[in-house]
Scaffold this motif. Structure first.
Motif, PDB file in Angstrom:
ATOM      1  N   SER A 383      43.231  22.802  70.199  1.00  0.00           N
ATOM      2  CA  SER A 383      42.462  24.014  70.491  1.00  0.00           C
ATOM      3  C   SER A 383      42.592  24.382  71.967  1.00  0.00           C
ATOM      4  O   SER A 383      42.641  23.514  72.844  1.00  0.00           O
ATOM      5  CB  SER A 383      40.994  23.819  70.119  1.00  0.00           C
ATOM      6  N   PHE A 384      42.656  25.675  72.240  1.00  0.00           N
ATOM      7  CA  PHE A 384      42.734  26.244  73.584  1.00  0.00           C
ATOM      8  C   PHE A 384      43.997  25.808  74.340  1.00  0.00           C
ATOM      9  O   PHE A 384      44.021  25.864  75.562  1.00  0.00           O
ATOM     10  CB  PHE A 384      41.491  25.893  74.408  1.00  0.00           C
ATOM     11  N   TRP A 385      45.019  25.393  73.620  1.00  0.00           N
ATOM     12  CA  TRP A 385      46.266  24.991  74.299  1.00  0.00           C
ATOM     13  C   TRP A 385      47.320  26.049  74.042  1.00  0.00           C
ATOM     14  O   TRP A 385      47.478  26.551  72.924  1.00  0.00           O
ATOM     15  CB  TRP A 385      46.754  23.653  73.751  1.00  0.00           C
ATOM     16  N   ARG A 386      48.063  26.394  75.088  1.00  0.00           N
ATOM     17  CA  ARG A 386      49.144  27.370  74.976  1.00  0.00           C
ATOM     18  C   ARG A 386      50.404  26.772  75.593  1.00  0.00           C
ATOM     19  O   ARG A 386      50.359  26.132  76.651  1.00  0.00           O
ATOM     20  CB  ARG A 386      48.801  28.680  75.670  1.00  0.00           C
ATOM     21  N   GLY A 387      51.525  26.998  74.918  1.00  0.00           N
ATOM     22  CA  GLY A 387      52.783  26.408  75.353  1.00  0.00           C
ATOM     23  C   GLY A 387      53.379  27.110  76.556  1.00  0.00           C
ATOM     24  O   GLY A 387      52.944  28.186  76.979  1.00  0.00           O
ATOM     25  N   SER A 388      54.427  26.486  77.085  1.00  0.00           N
ATOM     26  CA  SER A 388      55.092  27.039  78.260  1.00  0.00           C
ATOM     27  C   SER A 388      55.869  28.312  77.936  1.00  0.00           C
ATOM     28  O   SER A 388      56.254  29.054  78.843  1.00  0.00           O
ATOM     29  CB  SER A 388      56.053  25.993  78.837  1.00  0.00           C
ATOM     30  N   ASN A 389      56.114  28.573  76.647  1.00  0.00           N
ATOM     31  CA  ASN A 389      56.840  29.788  76.272  1.00  0.00           C
ATOM     32  C   ASN A 389      55.912  30.973  76.051  1.00  0.00           C
ATOM     33  O   ASN A 389      56.349  32.033  75.600  1.00  0.00           O
ATOM     34  CB  ASN A 389      57.653  29.546  75.003  1.00  0.00           C
ATOM     35  N   ALA A 390      54.614  30.801  76.323  1.00  0.00           N
ATOM     36  CA  ALA A 390      53.661  31.888  76.103  1.00  0.00           C
ATOM     37  C   ALA A 390      53.919  33.052  77.037  1.00  0.00           C
ATOM     38  O   ALA A 390      53.818  34.218  76.648  1.00  0.00           O
ATOM     39  CB  ALA A 390      52.227  31.379  76.270  1.00  0.00           C
ATOM     40  N   GLY A 391      54.298  32.751  78.300  1.00  0.00           N
ATOM     41  CA  GLY A 391      54.587  33.818  79.245  1.00  0.00           C
ATOM     42  C   GLY A 391      53.380  34.705  79.479  1.00  0.00           C
ATOM     43  O   GLY A 391      52.265  34.222  79.696  1.00  0.00           O
ATOM     44  N   ASN A 392      53.605  36.001  79.408  1.00  0.00           N
ATOM     45  CA  ASN A 392      52.520  36.969  79.613  1.00  0.00           C
ATOM     46  C   ASN A 392      51.868  37.412  78.306  1.00  0.00           C
ATOM     47  O   ASN A 392      51.068  38.346  78.294  1.00  0.00           O
ATOM     48  CB  ASN A 392      53.066  38.208  80.341  1.00  0.00           C
ATOM     49  N   SER A 393      52.224  36.753  77.198  1.00  0.00           N
ATOM     50  CA  SER A 393      51.639  37.120  75.908  1.00  0.00           C
ATOM     51  C   SER A 393      50.162  36.749  75.872  1.00  0.00           C
ATOM     52  O   SER A 393      49.763  35.685  76.351  1.00  0.00           O
ATOM     53  CB  SER A 393      52.370  36.405  74.764  1.00  0.00           C
ATOM     54  N   THR A 394      49.371  37.654  75.309  1.00  0.00           N
ATOM     55  CA  THR A 394      47.943  37.397  75.209  1.00  0.00           C
ATOM     56  C   THR A 394      47.666  36.416  74.069  1.00  0.00           C
ATOM     57  O   THR A 394      48.410  36.345  73.089  1.00  0.00           O
ATOM     58  CB  THR A 394      47.181  38.699  74.949  1.00  0.00           C
ATOM     59  N   GLY A 395      46.587  35.677  74.194  1.00  0.00           N
ATOM     60  CA  GLY A 395      46.206  34.718  73.161  1.00  0.00           C
ATOM     61  C   GLY A 395      45.169  33.760  73.679  1.00  0.00           C
ATOM     62  O   GLY A 395      44.965  33.618  74.895  1.00  0.00           O
ATOM     63  N   SER A 396      44.497  33.080  72.740  1.00  0.00           N
ATOM     64  CA  SER A 396      43.438  32.136  73.110  1.00  0.00           C
ATOM     65  C   SER A 396      43.836  30.694  72.858  1.00  0.00           C
ATOM     66  O   SER A 396      43.105  29.779  73.242  1.00  0.00           O
ATOM     67  CB  SER A 396      42.163  32.453  72.313  1.00  0.00           C
ATOM     68  N   GLY A 397      44.950  30.451  72.196  1.00  0.00           N
ATOM     69  CA  GLY A 397      45.341  29.084  71.882  1.00  0.00           C
ATOM     70  C   GLY A 397      44.583  28.487  70.719  1.00  0.00           C
ATOM     71  O   GLY A 397      44.532  27.260  70.585  1.00  0.00           O
ATOM     72  N   LEU A 398      44.007  29.338  69.871  1.00  0.00           N
ATOM     73  CA  LEU A 398      43.219  28.839  68.742  1.00  0.00           C
ATOM     74  C   LEU A 398      43.856  29.132  67.382  1.00  0.00           C
ATOM     75  O   LEU A 398      43.403  28.593  66.374  1.00  0.00           O
ATOM     76  CB  LEU A 398      41.813  29.462  68.762  1.00  0.00           C
ATOM     77  N   GLY A 399      44.872  29.983  67.337  1.00  0.00           N
ATOM     78  CA  GLY A 399      45.435  30.410  66.064  1.00  0.00           C
ATOM     79  C   GLY A 399      45.962  29.263  65.223  1.00  0.00           C
ATOM     80  O   GLY A 399      45.538  29.059  64.079  1.00  0.00           O
ATOM     81  N   LEU A 400      46.886  28.457  65.782  1.00  0.00           N
ATOM     82  CA  LEU A 400      47.460  27.348  65.024  1.00  0.00           C
ATOM     83  C   LEU A 400      46.429  26.250  64.779  1.00  0.00           C
ATOM     84  O   LEU A 400      46.488  25.549  63.761  1.00  0.00           O
ATOM     85  CB  LEU A 400      48.673  26.786  65.757  1.00  0.00           C
ATOM     86  N   TYR A 401      45.497  26.093  65.710  1.00  0.00           N
ATOM     87  CA  TYR A 401      44.439  25.097  65.527  1.00  0.00           C
ATOM     88  C   TYR A 401      43.605  25.439  64.290  1.00  0.00           C
ATOM     89  O   TYR A 401      43.356  24.578  63.420  1.00  0.00           O
ATOM     90  CB  TYR A 401      43.565  25.050  66.776  1.00  0.00           C
TER      91      TYR A 401
END
Length: 431
Positions: A383-401
């Motif tokens: 939860s709340f983790w985003r990868g290094s390929n996220a770049g400027n893309s918006t997101g909360s890091g909860l989708g896959l969780y």
């Protein structure tokens, strides 16, 4: 409703104007067209009378001539009729010429006057066309008014009763009553709005309960954390003032401080767990559904979207089998995987494939480009983790969780791999 009433009034007015214009045009246009067909019939009948006599003439084949009257003359044909009008014959001729109500034409045949009564072609055509036109216009107008009345009763009025419901829901008024109706156009819509209202109300109650629980927990932990924290502060003062020089005593203080720090750490873990409980509250149902339904619904939604993005979408052959789980939640999972493929891929290719393995069905979404390093794959479902390929893309890091939590609650799982330069995320479903 007022706009529809104005529309209905405008349609009625326009229909009346069309009626008036059509009849006016028919009356003036045909009246100016002088027909000659009755003269043809009169000439034919006059020829038959001169050849066969008036007893052998029949009007059965005539369209315009309605009657034939005759008056035998007792004077020479060369003399004028007006010269004999003062006698008894003149009175008879007056009746002969004044009798018919229709138009007529007179022919002198073998010393006998024949009056051919006829209906003019223009009048007959006007009556026929007028009747057909008025009947057609009346039928179309009646049909149009019936359609407007049906729309008013079956669509406009039911919509008027529910048009304020979304606004009331947006203001948080969840107790607003919904009129129950079996309308073929709005019945399912009203049912869906009612489900939405119930869902919002249930979610609101759950949030209030969670807030009360979290506040109670925070207050309790805040009170409990003061004791070990005070002990640690006391130990630090003792150490800073060198009140204990014995090593054994210092070791005891160190162990006590470590125990108090562990207590504080446990309290912190409880707070973190409590703060994440709202994401764990994910309800799923257990029902069978077809894999083809799941894939077709996802593919139908994304085919047009990917076409507009100029992304190639490949759908491999789908086995027709039955899955176990929550259909709506499964659609939510696949939509999330497709959104991630669109967001974090290079926009060239996205592939949706399925296969069966040991009583499970694996649905994989693959996208080209922007793959994660192997070292980051272990954190992709945190939860709340985003990868290094996220770049400027918006997101909360909860989708896959959340997707993984849903799949596990349905007895399946979710995992990710990097294969041949493609990012592959696979959902495992029970059959």
């Amino acid at each position: 409703m007022k706009s529809f009433n104005h529309l209905t009034a405008a349609v009625c007015f326009l229909t009346a104007m069309i009626f008036l214009a059509a009849n006016l045009y028919l009356h003036t246009g045909i009246q100016n067209n002088t027909g000659r067909m009755h003269r043809v019939e009169i000439a034919r009948l006059a020829g038959e009378i001169s050849r066969k006599g008036d007893q052998a003439v029949s009007l059965s084949g005539c369209q315009y001539v309605q009657n034939i009257a005759c008056q035998e003359l007792t004077f020479a044909p060369a003399k004028s009729i007006q010269q004999h009008s003062a006698g008894g014959l003149g009175h008879t001729l007056q009746e002969f010429f004044a009798a018919p109500d229709d138009d007529y034409s007179v022919r002198l045949i073998q010393n006998t006057l024949y009056r051919f009564d006829y209906i003019p072609q223009t009048a007959q055509a006007r009556q026929s066309l007028s009747g057909v036109l008025n009947l057609a216009l009346a039928s179309v107008s009646l049909l149009l008014l019936c359609v407007l009345f049906y729309i008013r009763c079956k669509i406009i009025k039911p919509f008027e009763r529910i048009k304020e419901v979304p606004e009331e829901l947006s203001k948080g008024r969840l107790a607003i009553p919904l009129p129950q109706q079996k309308n073929r156009y709005f019945g399912r819509f009203v049912w869906g709005i009612d489900l939405l209202r119930a869902s919002i109300e249930q979610q609101k109650k759950r949030e209030l309960h969670l807030q009360r629980t979290q506040k109670t927990l925070v207050l309790s932990i805040s009170h409990d954390i003061k004791t070990p924290l005070s002990a640690i502060k006391l130990y630090t003062k003792v150490i800073s003032r060198h009140m204990y020089e014995n090593t054994a005593q210092l070791d005891e203080i160190a162990r006590s401080m470590e125990e108090k720090a562990d207590e504080i750490g446990e309290f912190v873990n409880q707070m973190i767990k409590a703060s994440g409980e709202d994401f764990q509250h994910l309800e799923v149902t257990e029902e069978p559904f077809y894999l083809s339904q799941l894939v077709e619904k996802t593919a139908a939604y994304y085919k047009e979207k990917l076409r507009l993005l100029h992304t190639q979408f490949l759908l491999e052959q789908i086995p027709d089998c039955m899955l176990q789980g929550d259909f709506d939640r499964s659609v939510e999972v696949l939509h999330n995987l497709m959104e991630n493929a669109v967001k974090y891929g290079d926009g060239k290719t996205i592939v949706l494939s399925c296969c069966e393995e040991e009583g499970y069905v694996l649905v994989t979404v693959k996208n080209s480009g922007n793959t994660l390093p192997e070292t980051e794959l272990v954190h992709i479902f945190d939860s709340f983790w985003r990868g290094s390929n996220a770049g400027n893309s918006t997101g909360s890091g909860l989708g896959l969780y959340i997707c993984r939590q849903l799949m596990q609650r349905m007895g399946g799982d979710l995992f990710a791999q990097v294969r041949q330069g493609q990012m592959c995320v696979t959902a495992v479903f029970r059959t």
